[in-house]
Design an enzyme around this catalytic site. Structure first.
Site, PDB file in Angstrom:
ATOM      1  N   LYS A  26       2.163  -0.439  16.375  1.00 41.83           N
ATOM      2  CA  LYS A  26       3.363  -0.401  15.547  1.00 41.83           C
ATOM      3  C   LYS A  26       3.509   0.947  14.856  1.00 41.83           C
ATOM      4  CE  LYS A  26       5.654  -2.621  11.612  1.00 41.83           C
ATOM      5  NZ  LYS A  26       5.571  -3.645  10.553  1.00 41.83           N
ATOM      6  N   GLN A  27       2.406   1.439  14.297  1.00 44.20           N
ATOM      7  CA  GLN A  27       2.443   2.679  13.526  1.00 44.20           C
ATOM      8  C   GLN A  27       1.056   3.302  13.529  1.00 44.20           C
ATOM      9  OE1 GLN A  27       3.140   0.013   9.995  1.00 44.20           O
ATOM     10  NE2 GLN A  27       2.177   1.703   8.901  1.00 44.20           N
TER      11      GLN A  27
ATOM     12  N   TRP B 218       0.824  -1.212   0.000  1.00 42.52           N
ATOM     13  CA  TRP B 218       0.000   0.000   0.000  1.00 42.52           C
ATOM     14  C   TRP B 218       0.855   1.259   0.000  1.00 42.52           C
ATOM     15  CZ3 TRP B 218      -1.944   2.851   4.785  1.00 42.52           C
ATOM     16  CH2 TRP B 218      -1.004   2.788   5.816  1.00 42.52           C
ATOM     17  N   ASP B 219       2.189   1.081  -0.044  1.00 44.91           N
ATOM     18  CA  ASP B 219       3.090   2.229   0.062  1.00 44.91           C
ATOM     19  C   ASP B 219       2.854   3.272  -1.023  1.00 44.91           C
ATOM     20  OD1 ASP B 219       4.241  -0.307   1.119  1.00 44.91           O
ATOM     21  OD2 ASP B 219       5.755   1.036   1.928  1.00 44.91           O
TER      22      ASP B 219
ATOM     23  N   GLU C 125       0.329  -3.502  12.346  1.00 50.29           N
ATOM     24  CA  GLU C 125       0.545  -4.938  12.160  1.00 50.29           C
ATOM     25  C   GLU C 125       0.843  -5.684  13.461  1.00 50.29           C
ATOM     26  OE1 GLU C 125       2.293  -5.387   7.710  1.00 50.29           O
ATOM     27  OE2 GLU C 125       3.602  -4.360   9.131  1.00 50.29           O
TER      28      GLU C 125
END
Length: 747
Positions: free
Chosen positions: A561-562, A302-303, A441
């Site tokens: 995580k983010q 998805w970057d 994640e």
């Protein structure tokens, strides 16, 4: 580690591990054309890992793409040789590359032997954790040559893609060239009686073709391309001109902060290496590691959500090609959805050659030797990223034809998928989306549950609501052709009405303080003792691994995580999110963004470098300039400093590089491209005196020079912008100055 990567070059191999046959599709390291080495007399070939290096200087010229190296090496007998080289992969013609190689005998005379090679025996071994897997992707087909010419032809052993390389050597001395070969590798040899203090220079011109780019004979094409190149300088000059054209469009000039300037240009350089208008219409997306390494097996995630805005404003034709990669795999995405019992298009979390899901569903724990489920393919939000990319591309470029012919179909089929995943909940009276993972994640499932997936991930649900809200706008945008598209995919008014119902009735979990739960059940998790882990491990980026080492699971804790929930505010403006929440029936208290940022930042490890990009924008949004800069500078230097313990050697992080460029442009220079017109809201970091850049928006080129107190804008056509909620008209080819401290600007 020598690496040569060709967009879209994949090969699939199986490996037996722990009693299971695991199949992986890999980004293939193409034959190594870089080899040039020497020896003195009949001594062993000089090995740079074994000889003494007296002096070493390496320089990558970001402006021209030239990599230069100079070093003095001393062998076991004390003989010193100055080795100088220049290397370039042509930006003008991506099929061409060249090396200039110069040796100087500093303190000895003798017989100097030099060899050049095209090596197809190379295997994928650029990522340590993959080395136990089958990595031999290339098979020899043919090799040979004579005098100063050599060639090599190989093919991938599963995907049957042919790769041909041809090389021509030239020397500034009178020498004899000889060629030797064996299956998969060809050498060209030179020897010369060199005097003390004398130099000898070789030039190696190489052409590289694969059957991905041509339907003809790849070796014939490689030979033909080589014939047109006079020498190193001829190739380098053409490449420099192409680089100059790219930099005129994409450069960002920062005054006042030399390090930020260098790193921004480093990031722009690596993006342009990964994809540019000079690529020959590749049928591929941009991988998470660019054309720079084998990590993530060269797959496409998805970057592109972070990457495509850069191309939208500078190289829209390249952005269009990247989106066409998804369109060409739309049918495969529909097959993926059908396989899981859904309608529409479900794009894979990891995509490679044909759009199949390349994410592993099991993984081997190297400590216990046991297999466990891998649920990361449940990050279905990749489809939302693709729909978002389509919308942003068309909104930025004004390419309505793309929407009519391709984009609308992609978006509608993705919407159809999410509608089929949305289920009415009798208890809440709202629609729920189950069995997904968000961008975080660390959380794959509920505590103690072997089934993967979570319910009502906030980021997913908010973006689904945004998606359904865009459908009427797209139908209006393509109204002259909408009937044809709706008929093509059998999309009815009743189906669209259901999408509208879901948009307004999708479920979120929000507490009394206005904190939006990352997913239903997140608030029930245990808090983590962050001080304990920071004191014990120092580096807590991968908190999931630290917990696993202690026999625990990140699924049990409020550890992130983010950016996940907060990611919504990176994609969409505050006003857009407020309207989505209002349409969904949620009334959040004032200051809810600040509260959510504070809540989640305390629980985020930034295990992905993308996390700092997102949080930097949000910190700026709430006016915390110090926090924003701290997060941004960390993201900006993450690859340069290799903060993730060696992962940059496996390939740069393309999404982060693009994200930091766009933060400089959209958040700090304050040029917001997400709306119908450009919205200006600059706020430079304290140490930046000015930012100078160009962008294209809806077919108009703009030049901006932004300082702390003024912004100068020069559009090539009469244009409209908004600033402080007011709309202004700006004359074509005239520099207009806006006083950023004065609300009553009159233009």
């Amino acid at each position: 580690y020598p690496g040569t990567y060709i967009t879209g070059l994949y090969n699939r191999l199986a490996t037996n591990i722990g009693g299971r046959e695991i199949c992986n599709e890999d980004f293939v390291n193409a034959p190594n054309w870089l080899t040039l080495r020497f020896k003195i007399e009949n001594e062993p070939w000089i090995d740079l890992n074994k000889v003494k290096i007296e002096k070493l200087n390496r320089c990558l010229n970001l402006k021209t793409g030239l990599l230069s190296r100079s070093m003095i090496v001393t062998d076991a007998k004390g003989r010193k040789t100055l080795v100088e080289s220049g290397r370039v992969a042509s930006m003008h013609n991506p099929h061409l590359a060249a090396i200039k190689y110069r040796l100087t005998a500093l303190n000895y005379p003798g017989l100097l032997r030099i060899t050049s090679a095209l090596d197809g025996t190379i295997i994928n071994e650029g990522v340590e954790r993959y080395k136990s897997l089958n990595s031999k992707h290339l098979e020899p087909v043919d090799q040979g040559g004579s005098t100063n010419f050599s060639f090599l032809r190989v093919k991938t052993n599963q995907s049957n893609i042919e790769i041909a390389e041809a090389a021509r050597l030239a020397c500034d001395k009178e020498v004899q060239f000889t060629v030797s070969s064996k299956p998969g590798i060809v050498h060209t040899h030179v020897q010369y009686e060199i005097k003390e203090g004398e130099s000898i220079e070789l030039q190696k011109i190489v052409s590289i073709f694969s059957s991905l780019e041509t339907n003809g004979d790849v070796l014939k094409e490689a030979k033909k391309a080589l014939e047109k190149i006079v020498d190193f300088n001829f190739l380098y000059s053409a490449s420099k001109r192409s680089w100059a054209g790219l930099w005129r469009k994409a450069d960002i000039k920062i005054e006042g902060d030399r390090m930020s300037q260098r790193l921004i240009r480093l990031h722009i350089y690596h993006l342009l290496v990964s994809a540019s208008p000079h690529n020959r219409k590749p049928d591929a997306g941009i991988t998470a590691r660019g054309l720079h390494g084998e990590a993530y097996r060269g797959h496409i995630f998805w970057d592109e959500l972070f990457i495509l805005p850069f191309y939208n404003i500078h190289f829209p034709e390249t952005a269009r090609q990247i989106l066409m990669y998804r369109y060409h795999r739309l049918e495969k995405a529909k097959e993926n959805a059908k396989e899981y019992g859904y309608k529409g298009a479900m794009f894979p979390w990891q995509s490679g050659s044909d759009g199949s899901e390349e994410t592993q569903v099991v993984h081997l724990n190297p400590v216990s030797g046991e297999w466990g489920d891998d649920h990361s393919s449940l990050q279905r939000h990749v489809s939302l990223a693709i729909a978002y990319n389509v919308w942003q591309y068309v909104n930025t470029t004004g390419d309505v034809d793309f929407m009519k012919n391709y984009g609308a179909e992609i978006v509608f089929e993705i919407a159809r998928f999410w509608a089929s995943k949305s289920e009415p909940d009798e208890n809440t009276g709202k629609y729920s989306i189950k069995s997904v993972m968000g961008p975080d994640e660390f959380h794959e499932s509920y505590p103690g549950d072997s089934q993967g997936g979570l319910t009502d991930n906030a980021y997913t649900n908010l973006m689904v609501a945004w998606l359904f809200g865009k459908v009427p706008e797209i139908i209006e945008m393509i109204r002259d052709d909408s009937g044809t598209i709706l008929e093509k995919i059998s999309l009815s008014e009743n189906e669209i009405q259901r999408w509208n119902d879901i948009q307004h009735g999708i479920n979120l979990v929000v507490n009394q303080e206005g904190i939006i739960s990352q997913y239903d059940g997140y608030f029930d998790l245990k808090e983590l003792d962050w001080n304990y882990y920071r004191k014990k491990y120092k580096n807590v980026y991968r908190m999931d691994r630290l917990l696993k080492a202690e026999g625990k699971s990140a699924d049990d804790f409020k550890v992130v995580k983010q950016a996940d929930t907060l990611m919504t505010f990176y994609n969409l403006t505050r006003e857009t999110v407020d309207k989505i929440l209002d349409d969904m029936g949620y009334e959040l208290p004032s200051g809810y963004i600040e509260k959510n940022l504070d809540y989640y930042l305390k629980r985020t490890s930034h295990g992905s470098t993308l996390s700092r990009v997102v949080h930097a924008q949000l910190a700026k949004l709430i006016g915390d300039d110090e926090l924003s800069w701290s997060l941004y500078s960390g993201a900006l230097s993450s690859d340069f400093d290799d903060v993730r313990d060696g992962t940059t050697a496996e390939g740069i992080h393309t999404g982060v590089m693009a994200g930091t460029i766009m933060i400089a442009l959209s958040t700090y220079a304050g040029i917001d491209i997400r709306g119908e017109v450009l919205n200006l809201n600059p706020g430079l970091p304290k140490n930046w005196k000015s930012v100078d850049l160009n962008i294209d928006f809806k077919g108009v080129n703009y030049h901006f020079n932004v300082k702390h107190d003024v912004c100068e804008i020069t559009p090539e056509k009469d244009s409209i912008i908004t600033f402080k909620k007011k709309t202004y008209r700006i004359a074509a080819n005239k520099k207009t100055t806006i006083n950023l401290k004065n609300v009553s600007n009159k233009l």
